[in-house]
Scaffold this active site. Structure first.
Site, PDB file in Angstrom:
ATOM      1  N   GLY A 236       0.984  -1.163   0.066  1.00  0.00           N
ATOM      2  CA  GLY A 236      -0.015  -0.002   0.050  1.00  0.00           C
ATOM      3  C   GLY A 236       0.873   1.355   0.002  1.00  0.00           C
ATOM      4  CB  SER A 237       0.170   4.695   0.989  1.00  0.00           C
ATOM      5  OG  SER A 237      -0.244   4.692   2.395  1.00  0.00           O
ATOM      6  N   GLY A 241       2.552   1.910   5.446  1.00  0.00           N
ATOM      7  CA  GLY A 241       3.676   1.247   5.698  1.00  0.00           C
ATOM      8  C   GLY A 241       4.265   1.507   6.634  1.00  0.00           C
ATOM      9  CD  GLU A 258       7.314  -5.618  -2.274  1.00  0.00           C
ATOM     10  OE1 GLU A 258       7.488  -4.441  -2.808  1.00  0.00           O
ATOM     11  OE2 GLU A 258       7.857  -6.503  -2.195  1.00  0.00           O
ATOM     12  CB  CYS A 292       3.234  -0.098  -6.965  1.00  0.00           C
ATOM     13  SG  CYS A 292       3.386  -1.861  -7.269  1.00  0.00           S
TER      14      CYS A 292
END
Length: 505
Positions: A236-237, A241, A258, A292
Protein backbone atom coordinates in the site's frame (compact mmCIF):
# COMPACT_ATOMS: atom_id res chain seq x y z
CA UNK A 1 -22.92 -10.58 -13.04
CA UNK A 2 -20.98 -13.81 -13.66
CA UNK A 3 -21.67 -17.18 -11.98
CA UNK A 4 -18.76 -16.90 -9.51
CA UNK A 5 -20.05 -13.59 -8.20
CA UNK A 6 -23.58 -14.98 -7.92
CA UNK A 7 -22.25 -17.83 -5.79
CA UNK A 8 -20.40 -15.66 -3.31
CA UNK A 9 -23.33 -13.25 -3.04
CA UNK A 10 -25.35 -16.06 -1.46
CA UNK A 11 -22.84 -16.51 1.37
CA UNK A 12 -23.91 -15.15 4.73
CA UNK A 13 -21.89 -14.64 7.88
CA UNK A 14 -19.29 -17.39 8.05
CA UNK A 15 -18.16 -19.18 4.90
CA UNK A 16 -17.59 -22.85 5.74
CA UNK A 17 -16.81 -21.75 9.28
CA UNK A 18 -13.45 -20.10 8.85
CA UNK A 19 -13.82 -16.51 7.78
CA UNK A 20 -16.09 -13.60 8.52
CA UNK A 21 -17.30 -12.04 5.32
CA UNK A 22 -19.89 -10.12 7.32
CA UNK A 23 -18.82 -9.10 10.79
CA UNK A 24 -20.56 -6.84 13.25
CA UNK A 25 -18.39 -3.79 12.67
CA UNK A 26 -18.58 -0.88 10.26
CA UNK A 27 -20.47 -1.48 7.02
CA UNK A 28 -18.86 -0.77 3.64
CA UNK A 29 -21.05 -0.21 0.60
CA UNK A 30 -19.21 -1.31 -2.54
CA UNK A 31 -20.02 0.05 -5.99
CA UNK A 32 -18.19 -0.41 -9.26
CA UNK A 33 -16.17 2.51 -10.66
CA UNK A 34 -17.15 1.19 -14.09
CA UNK A 35 -20.85 2.05 -13.96
CA UNK A 36 -21.58 3.06 -10.37
CA UNK A 37 -23.78 0.04 -9.70
CA UNK A 38 -23.74 -1.57 -6.27
CA UNK A 39 -21.98 -4.89 -5.77
CA UNK A 40 -23.31 -5.14 -2.22
CA UNK A 41 -21.90 -4.48 1.21
CA UNK A 42 -19.49 -6.06 3.67
CA UNK A 43 -18.98 -5.31 7.32
CA UNK A 44 -15.76 -5.15 9.26
CA UNK A 45 -14.93 -7.76 11.86
CA UNK A 46 -14.86 -6.76 15.50
CA UNK A 47 -12.07 -7.57 17.92
CA UNK A 48 -14.02 -10.58 19.20
CA UNK A 49 -14.50 -11.89 15.66
CA UNK A 50 -10.86 -11.19 14.83
CA UNK A 51 -9.71 -13.24 17.83
CA UNK A 52 -11.99 -16.10 16.76
CA UNK A 53 -10.31 -16.15 13.34
CA UNK A 54 -6.81 -16.08 14.85
CA UNK A 55 -7.76 -19.00 17.10
CA UNK A 56 -8.96 -20.92 14.03
CA UNK A 57 -5.61 -20.19 12.38
CA UNK A 58 -3.66 -21.34 15.44
CA UNK A 59 -5.55 -24.64 15.45
CA UNK A 60 -4.97 -25.20 11.74
CA UNK A 61 -1.29 -24.31 12.05
CA UNK A 62 -0.47 -27.52 13.90
CA UNK A 63 -1.89 -29.67 11.12
CA UNK A 64 -0.50 -27.63 8.26
CA UNK A 65 3.10 -27.24 9.49
CA UNK A 66 3.27 -31.01 10.05
CA UNK A 67 2.04 -31.71 6.53
CA UNK A 68 4.99 -32.42 4.25
CA UNK A 69 6.05 -29.56 1.99
CA UNK A 70 5.34 -31.51 -1.24
CA UNK A 71 1.87 -32.33 0.10
CA UNK A 72 1.31 -28.66 0.80
CA UNK A 73 2.46 -27.97 -2.73
CA UNK A 74 -0.17 -30.35 -4.05
CA UNK A 75 -2.91 -28.31 -2.33
CA UNK A 76 -1.56 -25.14 -3.95
CA UNK A 77 -1.49 -26.96 -7.30
CA UNK A 78 -5.14 -27.83 -6.88
CA UNK A 79 -5.91 -24.19 -6.11
CA UNK A 80 -4.13 -23.16 -9.29
CA UNK A 81 -6.39 -25.55 -11.18
CA UNK A 82 -9.47 -23.98 -9.58
CA UNK A 83 -8.22 -20.60 -10.76
CA UNK A 84 -7.79 -21.94 -14.28
CA UNK A 85 -11.38 -23.16 -14.26
CA UNK A 86 -12.69 -19.81 -13.05
CA UNK A 87 -10.18 -17.51 -14.75
CA UNK A 88 -12.69 -15.70 -16.96
CA UNK A 89 -15.23 -15.14 -14.18
CA UNK A 90 -12.64 -13.99 -11.64
CA UNK A 91 -10.84 -11.80 -14.19
CA UNK A 92 -14.12 -10.15 -15.11
CA UNK A 93 -14.90 -9.54 -11.44
CA UNK A 94 -11.47 -7.97 -10.90
CA UNK A 95 -12.09 -5.66 -13.85
CA UNK A 96 -15.58 -4.69 -12.76
CA UNK A 97 -14.83 -4.16 -9.06
CA UNK A 98 -11.47 -2.37 -9.50
CA UNK A 99 -11.82 -0.74 -12.93
CA UNK A 100 -8.79 -2.11 -14.77
CA UNK A 101 -9.18 -3.39 -18.31
CA UNK A 102 -10.51 -6.91 -18.80
CA UNK A 103 -7.18 -7.94 -20.33
CA UNK A 104 -5.41 -6.75 -17.18
CA UNK A 105 -8.00 -8.46 -14.97
CA UNK A 106 -7.43 -11.75 -16.78
CA UNK A 107 -3.68 -11.14 -16.58
CA UNK A 108 -3.94 -10.68 -12.83
CA UNK A 109 -5.63 -14.06 -12.44
CA UNK A 110 -2.95 -15.56 -14.68
CA UNK A 111 -0.36 -14.20 -12.24
CA UNK A 112 -2.15 -16.13 -9.50
CA UNK A 113 -2.02 -19.29 -11.59
CA UNK A 114 1.66 -18.73 -12.35
CA UNK A 115 2.60 -18.24 -8.69
CA UNK A 116 0.70 -21.42 -7.78
CA UNK A 117 2.78 -23.29 -10.37
CA UNK A 118 5.96 -21.70 -9.02
CA UNK A 119 5.05 -22.49 -5.41
CA UNK A 120 4.21 -26.10 -6.27
CA UNK A 121 7.72 -26.61 -7.62
CA UNK A 122 9.19 -24.66 -4.72
CA UNK A 123 7.60 -27.09 -2.26
CA UNK A 124 10.32 -29.59 -3.20
CA UNK A 125 13.13 -27.02 -3.15
CA UNK A 126 13.12 -25.40 0.29
CA UNK A 127 16.85 -25.96 0.53
CA UNK A 128 19.16 -25.46 3.49
CA UNK A 129 22.96 -25.50 3.46
CA UNK A 130 25.62 -27.72 4.96
CA UNK A 131 28.85 -26.14 6.23
CA UNK A 132 32.20 -27.63 7.27
CA UNK A 133 32.90 -27.41 10.98
CA UNK A 134 36.28 -26.44 12.42
CA UNK A 135 35.77 -29.14 15.06
CA UNK A 136 36.55 -32.77 14.15
CA UNK A 137 33.61 -35.14 13.79
CA UNK A 138 31.15 -32.27 13.76
CA UNK A 139 28.70 -31.33 11.05
CA UNK A 140 26.96 -27.97 10.61
CA UNK A 141 23.81 -27.35 8.65
CA UNK A 142 20.94 -24.92 8.40
CA UNK A 143 17.29 -25.74 8.00
CA UNK A 144 14.12 -23.73 7.55
CA UNK A 145 10.88 -23.95 9.51
CA UNK A 146 7.50 -22.22 9.04
CA UNK A 147 6.97 -18.95 10.86
CA UNK A 148 3.41 -19.77 11.88
CA UNK A 149 0.76 -17.21 10.94
CA UNK A 150 1.30 -14.75 8.08
CA UNK A 151 -0.93 -11.68 7.97
CA UNK A 152 -1.42 -10.17 4.51
CA UNK A 153 -2.69 -6.63 3.89
CA UNK A 154 -3.33 -6.01 0.20
CA UNK A 155 -4.24 -2.94 -1.86
CA UNK A 156 -7.11 -2.24 -4.26
CA UNK A 157 -5.03 -1.90 -7.41
CA UNK A 158 -4.02 -5.58 -7.52
CA UNK A 159 -6.85 -7.01 -5.44
CA UNK A 160 -5.91 -10.69 -5.90
CA UNK A 161 -2.47 -11.18 -7.49
CA UNK A 162 -0.33 -9.66 -4.74
CA UNK A 163 -2.21 -11.71 -2.13
CA UNK A 164 -1.44 -14.82 -4.17
CA UNK A 165 2.25 -13.89 -4.40
CA UNK A 166 2.34 -13.94 -0.62
CA UNK A 167 -0.04 -16.69 0.31
CA UNK A 168 0.99 -19.34 -2.25
CA UNK A 169 4.59 -19.08 -1.05
CA UNK A 170 3.59 -18.83 2.61
CA UNK A 171 1.40 -21.94 2.29
CA UNK A 172 4.08 -24.19 0.81
CA UNK A 173 6.46 -22.93 3.49
CA UNK A 174 4.02 -24.32 6.07
CA UNK A 175 2.31 -21.15 7.25
CA UNK A 176 -1.37 -20.42 7.64
CA UNK A 177 -2.58 -17.02 6.41
CA UNK A 178 -4.96 -14.25 7.44
CA UNK A 179 -5.83 -11.83 4.65
CA UNK A 180 -7.16 -8.31 5.02
CA UNK A 181 -7.99 -7.09 1.51
CA UNK A 182 -8.67 -3.46 0.64
CA UNK A 183 -12.08 -2.34 1.80
CA UNK A 184 -12.50 -0.95 -1.73
CA UNK A 185 -12.29 -4.39 -3.40
CA UNK A 186 -13.64 -7.04 -1.02
CA UNK A 187 -15.66 -9.19 -3.41
CA UNK A 188 -12.69 -10.39 -5.46
CA UNK A 189 -11.10 -11.45 -2.15
CA UNK A 190 -14.25 -13.31 -1.12
CA UNK A 191 -14.23 -15.11 -4.47
CA UNK A 192 -10.60 -16.22 -4.00
CA UNK A 193 -11.28 -17.37 -0.46
CA UNK A 194 -14.38 -19.25 -1.59
CA UNK A 195 -12.41 -21.18 -4.23
CA UNK A 196 -9.67 -22.12 -1.77
CA UNK A 197 -12.24 -23.23 0.81
CA UNK A 198 -13.47 -25.71 -1.80
CA UNK A 199 -9.94 -27.12 -2.12
CA UNK A 200 -9.61 -27.45 1.66
CA UNK A 201 -12.98 -29.20 1.94
CA UNK A 202 -12.14 -31.61 -0.88
CA UNK A 203 -8.94 -32.60 0.95
CA UNK A 204 -10.40 -32.73 4.49
CA UNK A 205 -8.06 -30.01 5.68
CA UNK A 206 -8.72 -27.44 8.42
CA UNK A 207 -10.56 -24.34 7.28
CA UNK A 208 -8.21 -22.06 9.23
CA UNK A 209 -5.33 -22.58 6.79
CA UNK A 210 -6.71 -19.61 4.85
CA UNK A 211 -8.65 -16.82 6.56
CA UNK A 212 -10.27 -13.59 5.45
CA UNK A 213 -10.99 -10.53 7.57
CA UNK A 214 -12.79 -7.42 6.40
CA UNK A 215 -12.23 -3.85 7.48
CA UNK A 216 -10.17 -0.72 7.09
CA UNK A 217 -7.01 0.49 8.82
CA UNK A 218 -8.37 -0.35 12.29
CA UNK A 219 -8.54 -4.04 11.37
CA UNK A 220 -5.11 -3.82 9.77
CA UNK A 221 -3.85 -2.39 13.04
CA UNK A 222 -5.11 -5.50 14.83
CA UNK A 223 -2.83 -7.61 12.63
CA UNK A 224 0.11 -5.28 13.16
CA UNK A 225 -0.25 -5.26 16.95
CA UNK A 226 -0.92 -8.98 17.39
CA UNK A 227 2.06 -10.93 18.74
CA UNK A 228 0.46 -14.12 17.42
CA UNK A 229 1.00 -12.90 13.85
CA UNK A 230 4.55 -13.91 12.97
CA UNK A 231 4.87 -11.91 9.76
CA UNK A 232 2.82 -8.99 8.46
CA UNK A 233 3.16 -8.50 4.70
CA UNK A 234 1.66 -5.13 3.74
CA UNK A 235 1.18 -3.59 0.31
CA UNK A 236 0.00 0.00 0.00
CA UNK A 237 0.99 3.59 0.59
CA UNK A 238 4.19 4.73 2.27
CA UNK A 239 2.13 6.25 5.07
CA UNK A 240 0.38 2.95 5.73
CA UNK A 241 3.66 1.05 5.55
CA UNK A 242 5.38 3.29 8.06
CA UNK A 243 2.51 2.75 10.49
CA UNK A 244 2.64 -1.03 10.06
CA UNK A 245 6.44 -1.15 10.28
CA UNK A 246 6.52 0.93 13.45
CA UNK A 247 3.83 -1.11 15.15
CA UNK A 248 5.28 -4.50 14.20
CA UNK A 249 8.82 -3.42 15.12
CA UNK A 250 7.51 -2.28 18.51
CA UNK A 251 6.75 -5.92 19.31
CA UNK A 252 9.94 -7.13 17.58
CA UNK A 253 7.88 -8.84 14.89
CA UNK A 254 8.65 -9.33 11.22
CA UNK A 255 7.22 -7.21 8.43
CA UNK A 256 7.49 -7.35 4.65
CA UNK A 257 6.64 -4.04 2.97
CA UNK A 258 5.77 -3.23 -0.64
CA UNK A 259 4.98 0.47 -0.70
CA UNK A 260 5.01 3.42 -3.10
CA UNK A 261 6.73 3.67 -6.44
CA UNK A 262 7.71 6.76 -8.41
CA UNK A 263 9.13 5.05 -11.42
CA UNK A 264 11.17 6.53 -14.25
CA UNK A 265 12.22 5.53 -17.73
CA UNK A 266 15.40 7.02 -19.20
CA UNK A 267 15.30 7.34 -23.00
CA UNK A 268 18.73 7.97 -24.49
CA UNK A 269 19.46 9.26 -27.99
CA UNK A 270 20.46 5.69 -28.85
CA UNK A 271 17.00 4.30 -28.09
CA UNK A 272 14.71 2.53 -30.54
CA UNK A 273 11.70 4.83 -30.22
CA UNK A 274 9.38 2.42 -31.99
CA UNK A 275 10.11 -0.02 -29.21
CA UNK A 276 10.05 2.56 -26.43
CA UNK A 277 6.73 4.31 -27.15
CA UNK A 278 4.36 1.35 -26.55
CA UNK A 279 6.21 0.51 -23.34
CA UNK A 280 6.01 4.11 -22.13
CA UNK A 281 2.32 4.45 -22.90
CA UNK A 282 1.34 1.14 -21.29
CA UNK A 283 3.52 1.89 -18.27
CA UNK A 284 1.90 5.29 -17.82
CA UNK A 285 -1.77 4.52 -18.54
CA UNK A 286 -2.14 0.80 -17.74
CA UNK A 287 -4.56 0.27 -14.83
CA UNK A 288 -5.28 3.99 -15.30
CA UNK A 289 -1.92 4.78 -13.72
CA UNK A 290 -2.79 2.91 -10.53
CA UNK A 291 0.09 0.43 -10.46
CA UNK A 292 2.92 0.72 -7.98
CA UNK A 293 5.14 0.16 -11.02
CA UNK A 294 3.38 2.74 -13.24
CA UNK A 295 5.70 5.02 -15.20
CA UNK A 296 5.52 8.48 -13.61
CA UNK A 297 8.61 10.20 -15.02
CA UNK A 298 10.13 10.06 -18.50
CA UNK A 299 13.71 11.35 -18.62
CA UNK A 300 14.56 12.10 -22.26
CA UNK A 301 17.84 13.08 -23.90
CA UNK A 302 17.61 16.68 -25.12
CA UNK A 303 18.46 15.72 -28.70
CA UNK A 304 15.29 13.63 -29.06
CA UNK A 305 13.07 15.42 -26.56
CA UNK A 306 10.85 17.27 -29.04
CA UNK A 307 10.52 14.28 -31.35
CA UNK A 308 9.50 11.90 -28.57
CA UNK A 309 7.18 14.47 -27.01
CA UNK A 310 5.33 14.88 -30.29
CA UNK A 311 5.00 11.13 -30.79
CA UNK A 312 3.70 10.55 -27.27
CA UNK A 313 1.05 13.25 -27.54
CA UNK A 314 -0.07 11.64 -30.80
CA UNK A 315 -0.15 8.19 -29.16
CA UNK A 316 -2.23 9.53 -26.25
CA UNK A 317 -4.74 11.02 -28.69
CA UNK A 318 -5.39 7.49 -29.96
CA UNK A 319 -6.20 6.00 -26.55
CA UNK A 320 -9.71 4.67 -26.14
CA UNK A 321 -11.15 5.38 -22.70
CA UNK A 322 -14.28 3.72 -21.40
CA UNK A 323 -15.84 0.62 -19.90
CA UNK A 324 -12.89 -1.70 -19.14
CA UNK A 325 -14.96 -4.78 -19.89
CA UNK A 326 -15.03 -3.61 -23.50
CA UNK A 327 -11.79 -5.06 -24.86
CA UNK A 328 -11.50 -2.30 -27.49
CA UNK A 329 -10.81 0.24 -24.71
CA UNK A 330 -7.29 0.88 -23.43
CA UNK A 331 -8.08 2.75 -20.21
CA UNK A 332 -10.83 2.36 -17.62
CA UNK A 333 -11.78 4.54 -14.66
CA UNK A 334 -9.92 5.56 -11.54
CA UNK A 335 -10.99 3.66 -8.44
CA UNK A 336 -13.15 6.43 -6.89
CA UNK A 337 -13.87 10.15 -6.63
CA UNK A 338 -11.04 10.77 -4.16
CA UNK A 339 -8.58 9.43 -6.77
CA UNK A 340 -10.06 11.83 -9.32
CA UNK A 341 -9.61 14.73 -6.90
CA UNK A 342 -5.97 13.74 -6.32
CA UNK A 343 -5.44 13.63 -10.10
CA UNK A 344 -6.69 17.21 -10.62
CA UNK A 345 -4.99 18.57 -7.50
CA UNK A 346 -1.65 17.14 -8.66
CA UNK A 347 -1.96 18.64 -12.13
CA UNK A 348 -2.85 22.02 -10.65
CA UNK A 349 0.16 21.90 -8.33
CA UNK A 350 2.46 20.84 -11.19
CA UNK A 351 1.30 23.86 -13.22
CA UNK A 352 2.01 26.16 -10.28
CA UNK A 353 5.54 24.79 -10.19
CA UNK A 354 6.10 25.53 -13.88
CA UNK A 355 4.83 22.37 -15.54
CA UNK A 356 3.15 22.63 -18.94
CA UNK A 357 0.19 20.37 -19.68
CA UNK A 358 0.57 18.88 -23.16
CA UNK A 359 -2.60 16.76 -23.18
CA UNK A 360 -5.22 15.41 -20.81
CA UNK A 361 -6.32 17.20 -17.62
CA UNK A 362 -9.97 16.49 -18.33
CA UNK A 363 -12.81 14.59 -16.72
CA UNK A 364 -14.90 12.66 -19.21
CA UNK A 365 -18.68 13.09 -19.21
CA UNK A 366 -21.49 11.70 -21.33
CA UNK A 367 -23.47 8.53 -21.86
CA UNK A 368 -20.32 6.42 -22.29
CA UNK A 369 -19.03 7.50 -18.87
CA UNK A 370 -21.58 6.49 -16.26
CA UNK A 371 -19.48 7.50 -13.23
CA UNK A 372 -17.30 10.51 -12.40
CA UNK A 373 -14.18 8.32 -12.35
CA UNK A 374 -13.21 8.55 -16.03
CA UNK A 375 -10.40 10.99 -16.82
CA UNK A 376 -7.93 11.55 -19.64
CA UNK A 377 -4.32 10.44 -19.13
CA UNK A 378 -2.14 13.52 -18.90
CA UNK A 379 1.34 14.45 -20.08
CA UNK A 380 3.18 17.36 -18.43
CA UNK A 381 6.42 18.88 -19.62
CA UNK A 382 8.47 19.42 -16.47
CA UNK A 383 11.85 20.42 -15.12
CA UNK A 384 13.91 18.20 -12.84
CA UNK A 385 13.74 20.63 -9.92
CA UNK A 386 9.94 20.57 -9.54
CA UNK A 387 9.09 19.30 -6.02
CA UNK A 388 5.96 17.53 -7.28
CA UNK A 389 8.19 15.01 -9.08
CA UNK A 390 9.09 13.46 -5.73
CA UNK A 391 5.45 12.66 -4.97
CA UNK A 392 3.61 9.60 -6.24
CA UNK A 393 0.05 10.18 -7.40
CA UNK A 394 -2.01 7.09 -8.22
CA UNK A 395 -3.26 8.42 -11.53
CA UNK A 396 -2.12 8.50 -15.19
CA UNK A 397 0.12 11.57 -15.03
CA UNK A 398 3.40 11.39 -16.94
CA UNK A 399 6.15 14.02 -16.54
CA UNK A 400 8.61 14.61 -19.40
CA UNK A 401 12.03 15.82 -18.24
CA UNK A 402 15.00 16.63 -20.52
CA UNK A 403 18.60 15.72 -19.71
CA UNK A 404 22.06 16.24 -21.23
CA UNK A 405 24.27 13.41 -19.90
CA UNK A 406 23.49 9.92 -18.66
CA UNK A 407 25.02 10.74 -15.28
CA UNK A 408 22.52 13.57 -14.99
CA UNK A 409 19.64 11.31 -16.07
CA UNK A 410 20.50 8.72 -13.42
CA UNK A 411 20.75 11.43 -10.75
CA UNK A 412 17.29 12.70 -11.73
CA UNK A 413 15.87 9.19 -11.63
CA UNK A 414 17.33 8.40 -8.21
CA UNK A 415 16.47 11.78 -6.67
CA UNK A 416 13.12 10.66 -5.25
CA UNK A 417 12.24 8.97 -1.92
CA UNK A 418 10.87 5.86 -3.62
CA UNK A 419 12.90 3.09 -5.23
CA UNK A 420 10.72 0.44 -6.82
CA UNK A 421 11.04 0.14 -10.61
CA UNK A 422 13.17 1.78 -13.29
CA UNK A 423 14.06 1.32 -16.94
CA UNK A 424 16.33 2.55 -19.70
CA UNK A 425 15.82 2.44 -23.45
CA UNK A 426 19.12 2.36 -25.32
CA UNK A 427 20.89 0.20 -27.88
CA UNK A 428 24.25 1.35 -26.53
CA UNK A 429 25.90 -1.32 -24.36
CA UNK A 430 27.90 1.17 -22.32
CA UNK A 431 24.77 3.15 -21.44
CA UNK A 432 22.77 0.11 -20.40
CA UNK A 433 25.60 -1.34 -18.33
CA UNK A 434 26.14 1.99 -16.57
CA UNK A 435 22.44 2.02 -15.74
CA UNK A 436 22.72 -1.48 -14.21
CA UNK A 437 25.97 -0.80 -12.36
CA UNK A 438 26.40 0.07 -8.68
CA UNK A 439 26.43 3.73 -9.75
CA UNK A 440 23.24 3.35 -11.78
CA UNK A 441 19.63 2.79 -10.79
CA UNK A 442 19.01 2.56 -7.05
CA UNK A 443 15.71 0.69 -7.50
CA UNK A 444 14.80 -2.88 -6.69
CA UNK A 445 13.86 -3.41 -10.35
CA UNK A 446 16.00 -2.19 -13.25
CA UNK A 447 14.94 -3.01 -16.81
CA UNK A 448 16.60 -2.54 -20.18
CA UNK A 449 14.48 -1.93 -23.27
CA UNK A 450 11.24 -2.80 -21.50
CA UNK A 451 9.01 -0.60 -19.35
CA UNK A 452 8.71 -0.26 -15.59
CA UNK A 453 5.59 -2.41 -15.16
CA UNK A 454 4.73 -6.01 -15.95
CA UNK A 455 6.99 -7.97 -13.58
CA UNK A 456 7.11 -11.75 -13.94
CA UNK A 457 6.62 -13.98 -10.91
CA UNK A 458 9.99 -15.73 -11.35
CA UNK A 459 11.95 -12.77 -10.05
CA UNK A 460 11.87 -11.30 -6.57
CA UNK A 461 9.59 -8.24 -6.62
CA UNK A 462 10.20 -5.20 -4.43
CA UNK A 463 12.09 -1.97 -3.98
CA UNK A 464 14.35 0.14 -1.83
CA UNK A 465 14.10 3.37 0.19
CA UNK A 466 10.49 4.31 0.98
CA UNK A 467 9.28 1.38 -1.11
CA UNK A 468 10.06 -0.63 2.00
CA UNK A 469 12.82 -3.05 1.08
CA UNK A 470 10.60 -6.13 0.92
CA UNK A 471 10.75 -8.89 -1.69
CA UNK A 472 7.83 -11.05 -2.79
CA UNK A 473 7.09 -13.70 -5.39
CA UNK A 474 10.03 -15.50 -7.04
CA UNK A 475 13.74 -16.16 -6.61
CA UNK A 476 14.52 -16.78 -2.91
CA UNK A 477 11.77 -14.50 -1.58
CA UNK A 478 10.39 -17.62 0.17
CA UNK A 479 12.96 -17.14 2.92
CA UNK A 480 10.97 -14.20 4.30
CA UNK A 481 8.18 -16.66 5.21
CA UNK A 482 10.39 -19.06 7.16
CA UNK A 483 12.74 -19.01 10.12
CA UNK A 484 16.34 -20.13 9.72
CA UNK A 485 17.86 -22.57 12.18
CA UNK A 486 21.58 -23.38 12.35
CA UNK A 487 22.35 -26.87 13.67
CA UNK A 488 25.65 -28.41 14.80
CA UNK A 489 25.86 -32.19 15.22
CA UNK A 490 28.66 -33.90 17.13
CA UNK A 491 28.98 -37.54 16.13
CA UNK A 492 32.31 -38.14 17.89
CA UNK A 493 33.27 -39.14 21.44
CA UNK A 494 35.11 -35.92 22.29
CA UNK A 495 33.74 -32.45 23.03
CA UNK A 496 36.13 -29.98 21.38
CA UNK A 497 35.09 -26.32 21.66
CA UNK A 498 35.12 -23.77 18.90
CA UNK A 499 37.92 -21.21 18.61
CA UNK A 500 40.26 -23.69 20.37
CA UNK A 501 38.87 -22.87 23.81
CA UNK A 502 39.94 -25.32 26.53
CA UNK A 503 37.54 -26.13 29.36
CA UNK A 504 38.41 -29.10 31.55
CA UNK A 505 36.69 -30.34 34.68
Amino acid sequence: MNPLFNKIKTLEGLSTGQSFFKGNGREFQISSPVDGKSLGSVTACTKIEYDAIVNKALEAKLTWQNTTAPARGEIVRQYGQKLREHKNDLGELVSYEMGKSLQEGLGEVQEMIDICDFATGLSRQLYGLQMHSERPKHRMLEQWHPLGIVGIISAFNFPVAVWAWNTAIAWVCGNVCIWKPSEKTPFTAIACQYLFSEVLAENNLPEGISNLIMGDKEVGQMLAEDKRINLVSATGSVRMGKSVATTVAGRLGKSLLELGGNNAIIVTENADLQQAIPAIVFGAVGTCGQRCTSTRRLIIHKNIFEELKEQLVKAYSQLKIGNPLDTTNHVGPLIDKSAVDAYFNTIEEAQKQGGKVLCGNRQLKGENYTTDCYIEPTIIEASADMPILKTETFAPILYLIPYKTLDEAIRIQNNVPQGLSSAIFSLNLRETEQFLSVNGSDCGIANVNIGTSGAEIGGAFGGEKETGGGRESGSDAWKAYMRRQTCTINYGKELPLAQGIKFEI
